[in-house]
Enzyme design. Structure first.
Site, PDB file in Angstrom:
ATOM      1  N   SER A   1      77.988 -43.335 -36.005  1.00  8.91           N
ATOM      2  CA  SER A   1      79.395 -42.958 -36.013  1.00  8.91           C
ATOM      3  C   SER A   1      79.671 -42.014 -37.179  1.00  8.91           C
ATOM      4  O   SER A   1      78.987 -42.048 -38.213  1.00  8.91           O
ATOM      5  CB  SER A   1      80.336 -44.177 -36.079  1.00  8.91           C
ATOM      6  OG  SER A   1      81.426 -43.985 -36.917  1.00  8.91           O
TER       7      SER A   1
ATOM      8  N   TYR B   1      83.278 -51.601 -41.828  1.00  7.50           N
ATOM      9  CA  TYR B   1      82.673 -50.656 -40.893  1.00  7.50           C
ATOM     10  C   TYR B   1      82.185 -49.416 -41.631  1.00  7.50           C
ATOM     11  O   TYR B   1      81.039 -48.982 -41.459  1.00  7.50           O
ATOM     12  CB  TYR B   1      83.697 -50.279 -39.826  1.00  7.50           C
ATOM     13  CG  TYR B   1      83.172 -49.411 -38.704  1.00  7.50           C
ATOM     14  CD1 TYR B   1      82.310 -49.927 -37.745  1.00  7.50           C
ATOM     15  CD2 TYR B   1      83.564 -48.077 -38.587  1.00  7.50           C
ATOM     16  CE1 TYR B   1      81.841 -49.141 -36.706  1.00  7.50           C
ATOM     17  CE2 TYR B   1      83.108 -47.290 -37.559  1.00  7.50           C
ATOM     18  CZ  TYR B   1      82.242 -47.822 -36.610  1.00  7.50           C
ATOM     19  OH  TYR B   1      81.786 -47.025 -35.582  1.00  7.50           O
TER      20      TYR B   1
ATOM     21  N   LYS C   1      78.263 -48.464 -42.023  1.00  2.99           N
ATOM     22  CA  LYS C   1      77.808 -47.272 -41.310  1.00  2.99           C
ATOM     23  C   LYS C   1      77.204 -46.247 -42.276  1.00  2.99           C
ATOM     24  O   LYS C   1      76.267 -45.528 -41.911  1.00  2.99           O
ATOM     25  CB  LYS C   1      78.949 -46.661 -40.496  1.00  2.99           C
ATOM     26  CG  LYS C   1      79.333 -47.485 -39.272  1.00  2.99           C
ATOM     27  CD  LYS C   1      78.180 -47.605 -38.288  1.00  2.99           C
ATOM     28  CE  LYS C   1      78.583 -48.286 -37.003  1.00  2.99           C
ATOM     29  NZ  LYS C   1      77.482 -48.340 -36.009  1.00  2.99           N
TER      30      LYS C   1
END
Length: 253
Positions: free
Chosen positions: A131, A144, A148
Protein backbone atom coordinates in the site's frame (compact mmCIF):
# COMPACT_ATOMS: atom_id res chain seq x y z
CA UNK A 1 9.53 -12.40 -16.71
CA UNK A 2 9.09 -16.09 -17.36
CA UNK A 3 5.46 -16.92 -18.10
CA UNK A 4 3.27 -17.82 -15.15
CA UNK A 5 1.58 -20.72 -16.91
CA UNK A 6 1.82 -23.80 -14.71
CA UNK A 7 3.57 -21.82 -11.97
CA UNK A 8 2.56 -22.64 -8.42
CA UNK A 9 1.11 -19.44 -6.94
CA UNK A 10 -0.11 -18.67 -3.42
CA UNK A 11 -2.24 -15.59 -2.68
CA UNK A 12 -3.04 -14.77 0.93
CA UNK A 13 -6.03 -12.66 1.89
CA UNK A 14 -7.60 -13.80 -1.38
CA UNK A 15 -11.20 -14.09 -0.23
CA UNK A 16 -11.96 -10.66 -1.69
CA UNK A 17 -10.50 -7.36 -2.83
CA UNK A 18 -6.99 -7.23 -4.24
CA UNK A 19 -6.24 -10.82 -3.26
CA UNK A 20 -9.22 -12.22 -5.15
CA UNK A 21 -8.28 -10.10 -8.19
CA UNK A 22 -4.72 -11.46 -8.07
CA UNK A 23 -5.97 -15.04 -7.77
CA UNK A 24 -8.31 -14.56 -10.74
CA UNK A 25 -5.58 -13.02 -12.89
CA UNK A 26 -2.99 -15.69 -12.11
CA UNK A 27 -5.55 -18.43 -12.77
CA UNK A 28 -6.58 -16.79 -16.06
CA UNK A 29 -2.90 -16.80 -17.09
CA UNK A 30 -2.71 -20.56 -16.51
CA UNK A 31 -1.07 -20.67 -13.09
CA UNK A 32 -1.92 -23.25 -10.46
CA UNK A 33 -3.29 -21.11 -7.66
CA UNK A 34 -3.81 -21.58 -3.93
CA UNK A 35 -6.38 -19.21 -2.46
CA UNK A 36 -5.74 -18.47 1.21
CA UNK A 37 -8.00 -16.52 3.55
CA UNK A 38 -9.02 -16.66 7.20
CA UNK A 39 -12.63 -16.88 5.98
CA UNK A 40 -12.89 -20.44 4.69
CA UNK A 41 -16.16 -19.80 2.85
CA UNK A 42 -14.75 -16.82 0.95
CA UNK A 43 -11.59 -18.75 0.07
CA UNK A 44 -13.68 -21.66 -1.19
CA UNK A 45 -15.86 -19.37 -3.30
CA UNK A 46 -12.91 -17.71 -5.07
CA UNK A 47 -11.23 -21.08 -5.55
CA UNK A 48 -14.37 -22.58 -7.08
CA UNK A 49 -14.75 -19.60 -9.41
CA UNK A 50 -11.16 -19.77 -10.64
CA UNK A 51 -10.40 -23.48 -10.60
CA UNK A 52 -7.93 -22.90 -7.79
CA UNK A 53 -7.40 -24.75 -4.52
CA UNK A 54 -8.61 -23.26 -1.26
CA UNK A 55 -6.25 -23.49 1.70
CA UNK A 56 -7.92 -21.40 4.40
CA UNK A 57 -6.27 -20.34 7.64
CA UNK A 58 -3.66 -18.00 9.08
CA UNK A 59 -1.42 -16.52 6.38
CA UNK A 60 1.56 -16.93 8.71
CA UNK A 61 1.20 -20.71 8.61
CA UNK A 62 0.01 -21.42 5.08
CA UNK A 63 3.26 -22.30 3.30
CA UNK A 64 3.48 -26.03 4.18
CA UNK A 65 -0.16 -26.77 3.30
CA UNK A 66 0.01 -24.61 0.17
CA UNK A 67 3.20 -26.32 -0.96
CA UNK A 68 1.54 -29.71 -0.55
CA UNK A 69 -1.55 -28.55 -2.46
CA UNK A 70 0.68 -27.43 -5.34
CA UNK A 71 2.54 -30.71 -5.56
CA UNK A 72 5.59 -29.64 -3.59
CA UNK A 73 6.66 -26.35 -5.18
CA UNK A 74 5.68 -22.71 -4.74
CA UNK A 75 7.00 -20.41 -7.48
CA UNK A 76 5.23 -17.14 -6.66
CA UNK A 77 4.04 -16.05 -3.23
CA UNK A 78 1.71 -13.07 -2.87
CA UNK A 79 1.76 -11.79 0.71
CA UNK A 80 -1.48 -9.88 0.42
CA UNK A 81 -3.36 -10.38 3.70
CA UNK A 82 -3.60 -7.18 5.71
CA UNK A 83 -5.43 -5.42 8.54
CA UNK A 84 -5.97 -1.69 9.12
CA UNK A 85 -7.01 -0.88 12.69
CA UNK A 86 -7.79 2.76 13.33
CA UNK A 87 -6.27 5.03 15.92
CA UNK A 88 -2.89 6.30 17.05
CA UNK A 89 -0.82 5.61 20.16
CA UNK A 90 -4.08 5.17 22.06
CA UNK A 91 -5.10 2.19 19.93
CA UNK A 92 -5.24 -1.01 22.01
CA UNK A 93 -2.16 -3.16 22.32
CA UNK A 94 -3.90 -6.02 20.52
CA UNK A 95 -4.63 -3.75 17.53
CA UNK A 96 -0.95 -2.83 17.27
CA UNK A 97 0.06 -6.47 17.71
CA UNK A 98 -2.38 -7.63 15.04
CA UNK A 99 -1.14 -5.04 12.54
CA UNK A 100 2.46 -6.04 13.15
CA UNK A 101 1.70 -9.75 12.98
CA UNK A 102 -0.41 -9.72 9.81
CA UNK A 103 1.19 -6.85 7.89
CA UNK A 104 4.83 -7.64 8.68
CA UNK A 105 5.54 -10.91 10.45
CA UNK A 106 3.37 -12.98 8.09
CA UNK A 107 5.72 -11.79 5.30
CA UNK A 108 8.78 -12.65 7.37
CA UNK A 109 7.47 -16.12 8.22
CA UNK A 110 6.58 -16.84 4.60
CA UNK A 111 10.03 -15.77 3.40
CA UNK A 112 11.66 -17.90 6.09
CA UNK A 113 9.75 -20.94 4.82
CA UNK A 114 10.25 -20.21 1.12
CA UNK A 115 13.83 -18.99 0.81
CA UNK A 116 15.76 -22.24 1.38
CA UNK A 117 14.08 -23.92 -1.60
CA UNK A 118 14.18 -20.80 -3.77
CA UNK A 119 17.85 -20.17 -3.10
CA UNK A 120 18.72 -23.78 -3.78
CA UNK A 121 17.07 -23.75 -7.19
CA UNK A 122 17.98 -20.13 -8.00
CA UNK A 123 14.56 -18.58 -8.55
CA UNK A 124 11.38 -17.49 -6.80
CA UNK A 125 9.08 -14.48 -6.73
CA UNK A 126 7.81 -12.70 -3.61
CA UNK A 127 4.99 -10.18 -4.03
CA UNK A 128 4.19 -7.96 -1.02
CA UNK A 129 0.98 -5.94 -1.04
CA UNK A 130 2.28 -2.95 0.89
CA UNK A 131 0.00 0.00 0.00
CA UNK A 132 1.04 3.59 -0.53
CA UNK A 133 0.81 3.94 3.24
CA UNK A 134 4.21 2.25 3.27
CA UNK A 135 5.63 4.97 1.01
CA UNK A 136 3.76 7.86 2.62
CA UNK A 137 1.42 7.46 5.59
CA UNK A 138 -2.28 6.88 6.29
CA UNK A 139 -3.98 9.46 8.44
CA UNK A 140 -6.26 7.91 11.01
CA UNK A 141 -4.35 4.65 11.38
CA UNK A 142 -0.92 4.68 12.97
CA UNK A 143 -0.77 0.85 13.29
CA UNK A 144 -1.42 0.46 9.57
CA UNK A 145 1.04 3.17 8.54
CA UNK A 146 3.84 1.97 10.79
CA UNK A 147 3.45 -1.70 9.87
CA UNK A 148 3.23 -0.94 6.15
CA UNK A 149 6.46 1.05 6.35
CA UNK A 150 8.01 -2.03 7.92
CA UNK A 151 6.55 -4.28 5.21
CA UNK A 152 8.15 -2.09 2.55
CA UNK A 153 11.46 -2.15 4.41
CA UNK A 154 11.37 -5.94 4.57
CA UNK A 155 10.59 -6.24 0.85
CA UNK A 156 13.47 -3.86 0.06
CA UNK A 157 15.79 -5.93 2.25
CA UNK A 158 14.77 -9.15 0.51
CA UNK A 159 15.40 -7.64 -2.91
CA UNK A 160 18.74 -6.09 -1.98
CA UNK A 161 19.94 -9.30 -0.36
CA UNK A 162 18.76 -11.94 -2.81
CA UNK A 163 18.09 -10.48 -6.26
CA UNK A 164 21.54 -11.55 -7.49
CA UNK A 165 20.57 -15.09 -6.49
CA UNK A 166 17.45 -15.19 -8.64
CA UNK A 167 14.83 -13.99 -6.16
CA UNK A 168 12.47 -11.36 -7.59
CA UNK A 169 10.62 -9.12 -5.14
CA UNK A 170 7.79 -6.70 -5.84
CA UNK A 171 6.16 -4.18 -3.49
CA UNK A 172 2.64 -3.27 -4.60
CA UNK A 173 1.76 0.22 -3.34
CA UNK A 174 -1.66 1.50 -4.46
CA UNK A 175 -3.45 4.48 -3.01
CA UNK A 176 -7.21 3.89 -2.74
CA UNK A 177 -8.64 0.59 -4.00
CA UNK A 178 -12.38 -0.14 -4.02
CA UNK A 179 -12.41 -2.88 -1.40
CA UNK A 180 -14.03 -3.60 1.95
CA UNK A 181 -10.93 -2.15 3.63
CA UNK A 182 -11.47 1.22 1.93
CA UNK A 183 -15.14 1.23 2.88
CA UNK A 184 -14.21 0.45 6.49
CA UNK A 185 -11.83 3.45 6.57
CA UNK A 186 -14.83 5.77 6.95
CA UNK A 187 -14.38 9.51 6.56
CA UNK A 188 -10.60 9.26 6.15
CA UNK A 189 -10.94 6.85 3.25
CA UNK A 190 -13.80 8.81 1.72
CA UNK A 191 -11.92 12.12 1.88
CA UNK A 192 -8.39 11.01 0.99
CA UNK A 193 -8.63 7.85 -1.09
CA UNK A 194 -12.06 7.33 -2.61
CA UNK A 195 -11.86 10.11 -5.25
CA UNK A 196 -8.99 8.40 -7.07
CA UNK A 197 -9.68 4.81 -6.04
CA UNK A 198 -9.15 2.08 -8.62
CA UNK A 199 -10.65 -1.37 -8.97
CA UNK A 200 -8.77 -4.40 -7.59
CA UNK A 201 -8.36 -5.69 -11.13
CA UNK A 202 -6.33 -2.59 -12.00
CA UNK A 203 -3.94 -3.47 -9.20
CA UNK A 204 -3.54 -6.96 -10.67
CA UNK A 205 -2.87 -5.42 -14.09
CA UNK A 206 -0.20 -3.15 -12.57
CA UNK A 207 1.48 -6.12 -10.92
CA UNK A 208 1.65 -8.07 -14.17
CA UNK A 209 3.08 -5.04 -15.96
CA UNK A 210 5.65 -4.64 -13.20
CA UNK A 211 6.60 -8.32 -13.25
CA UNK A 212 7.10 -8.15 -16.99
CA UNK A 213 9.40 -5.14 -16.55
CA UNK A 214 11.08 -6.67 -13.47
CA UNK A 215 10.23 -3.58 -11.38
CA UNK A 216 10.45 -3.68 -7.60
CA UNK A 217 7.98 -0.86 -6.92
CA UNK A 218 4.51 -1.40 -8.37
CA UNK A 219 2.45 1.80 -8.45
CA UNK A 220 -1.15 1.34 -9.67
CA UNK A 221 -1.46 5.10 -9.05
CA UNK A 222 1.53 6.62 -10.92
CA UNK A 223 1.11 9.90 -9.05
CA UNK A 224 2.27 8.13 -5.88
CA UNK A 225 5.83 8.37 -7.25
CA UNK A 226 5.69 12.17 -7.12
CA UNK A 227 4.27 12.11 -3.59
CA UNK A 228 7.03 9.73 -2.53
CA UNK A 229 9.71 11.93 -4.12
CA UNK A 230 8.26 15.02 -2.46
CA UNK A 231 8.27 13.34 0.92
CA UNK A 232 11.93 12.36 0.49
CA UNK A 233 13.25 15.66 -0.86
CA UNK A 234 11.26 18.13 1.25
CA UNK A 235 9.81 16.33 4.26
CA UNK A 236 8.73 19.48 6.08
CA UNK A 237 6.70 20.71 3.11
CA UNK A 238 5.18 17.25 2.77
CA UNK A 239 4.33 17.11 6.49
CA UNK A 240 2.77 20.57 6.30
CA UNK A 241 0.53 19.29 3.52
CA UNK A 242 -0.44 16.20 5.49
CA UNK A 243 -1.16 18.38 8.51
CA UNK A 244 -3.53 20.49 6.43
CA UNK A 245 -5.34 17.32 5.38
CA UNK A 246 -5.57 16.26 9.02
CA UNK A 247 -7.11 19.62 9.96
CA UNK A 248 -9.62 19.23 7.12
CA UNK A 249 -10.63 15.83 8.45
CA UNK A 250 -10.98 17.16 11.98
CA UNK A 251 -13.12 20.06 10.77
CA UNK A 252 -15.35 17.69 8.84
CA UNK A 253 -15.88 15.44 11.85
Amino acid sequence: MNGVRDAGVVVTGAGGGIGAALARRFAAEGARVVVNDLDADKAAAVAAETGATAVPGDASEVVPAARAALGGTIDIYCANAGVAPSGGPEAPEDAWASAWDVNVMAHVRAARALLPEWLERGNGRFVATVSAAGLLTMLGSAPYSVSKHAALAFAEWLSATYRHRGIAVHAVCPLGVRTDMLRAAGAVGEELLAPTAVEPEQVADALFDGMAADRFLILPHPEAAAFYAGRATDPDRWLDGMSRLQRTLEAGS
